[in-house]
Write a protein that holds these residues in place. Structure first.
Motif: not given
Ligand code: DP6
Length: 315
Positions: A12, A16, A19, A25, A68, A132-134, A137, A186-187, A190, A275
């Motif tokens: 990134a 991100y 949440k 998510n 998971r 997982s959010g990232s 992408r 990360s979860t 956050m 990150d």
């Molecule tokens: C700091 O995608 O691992 O890398 O959605 O909770 O699984 P979850 O989190 P994740 O978080 C990535 C956070 C980061 C910034 C980014 O990749 O945007």
């Protein structure tokens, strides 16, 4: 039925973190990434087996990681049979790379096809976001935006390819400074940040401006403007985390940051981002990568130079 998919991790540039909906998510902020080449996750899903089984890098997995994965397969199909999932990363997880990004992108694609479905890349992105959010992408190569979205069901929060990999031949240098296990994932990180940081509202409200600047900088291939937006986003994210008592940086992280600043003062175009871990990723032009890695090696960082990677795909 069985299917095998490959996906690359992404880094990134605009982060991100936070949440707006935990079960679905959904992110509190939009983010923008570049997909990496060379590093891959390759995942095979056998749809229909005597029992659920997960192997990562040839090692059988139980407990949380397996839960998971199999909960995620329930989202692919609610009346699924038991499945076997075999996944391999060709890069060290200790590199502090978002291995969950390539993992869930590859898993979503392989499971969708193994179950005889044909979701579109956008639908696969929505699906992988739940893992997982990232990951949402990592369905595409090149430069990818993840919109926050406005709908409550999350169907408008997915990756969107902005520019193809051949738009701009940049390099991302991974500077490995520590292989120590991170203190908090990360979860959880956050959620603690949202709960505890007095800076969190400012982090959320200032994200759109960073996205606009980064997007424009990528469009005109302006590394200085992109680097500035990227550093601002990472510094704001880490400041917000630190104010919640979560610090991923090690002394070596700061040493690399200082080295990057010194290189820049000496006219070498390099910008850093970190990150949820101590390792640093450095963005630069292809022709500067060798000189930059030399200076990073001099302060003890192990480096690897990566380029811009392609789409997640079935093999
Ligand atoms: C700091 O995608 O691992 O890398 O959605 O909770 O699984 P979850 O989190 P994740 O978080 C990535 C956070 C980061 C910034 C980014 O990749 O945007």
């Amino acid at each position: 039925m069985q299917a095998t998919a490959i996906a690359h991790p992404n880094i990134a540039l605009i982060k991100y973190w936070g949440k707006r909906d935990v079960p679905l998510n959904l992110p509190a902020v939009p983010s923008l990434s570049v997909t990496l080449d060379t590093f891959t996750t390759t995942t095979t899903v056998e749809w229909g087996a005597p029992a659920d089984r997960l192997e990562v890098n040839d090692q059988p997995q139980a407990g949380r990681p397996a839960e998971r994965v199999f909960r995620f397969l329930d989202l692919v199909s609610s009346d699924r049979p038991p499945c076997v999932v075999r996944s391999k990363n060709n890069f060290p997880t200790a590199a502090g790379l978002a291995s969950s990004a390539s993992a869930f992108a590859a898993l979503a694609l392989a499971a969708d096809r193994a179950s005889g479905q044909q979701r579109s890349p956008q639908q696969l992105s929505v699906l992988s976001r739940r893992g997982s959010g990232s990951a949402c992408r990592s369905l595409w190569g090149g430069w990818v935006l993840w919109q926050r979205g406005a709908r409550e069901d999350g169907t408008d929060s997915h990756g969107e390819p902005l520019f193809a990999p051949d738009h701009w031949d940049v390099r991302v240098i991974i500077a490995l400074v520590s292989a120590a296990k991170k203190p908090i994932g990360s979860t959880a990180g956050m959620l603690l940040t949202q709960e505890r940081s007095p800076l969190y509202p400012g982090w959320v409200s200032s994200a759109d401006a960073d996205i606009i600047q980064a997007r424009q900088a990528i469009a005109r291939r302006d590394l200085q403007a992109l680097g500035a937006a990227m550093e601002r986003s990472t510094l704001k994210m880490h400041a917000t985390m630190i104010s919640a008592g979560i610090r991923y940086w090690k002394p070596e992280t700061v040493a690399v940051m200082e080295q990057v600043e010194a290189m820049r003062a000496a006219g070498l175009g390099a910008w850093y981002t970190m990150d949820a871990g101590p390792n640093v990723k450095i963005l630069c032009e292809a022709q500067d990568a060798a000189a930059i890695t030399e200076r990073l090696s001099a302060i003890g960082a192990t480096t690897q130079i990566l380029g811009v990677g392609g789409d997640a795909r079935i093999v």
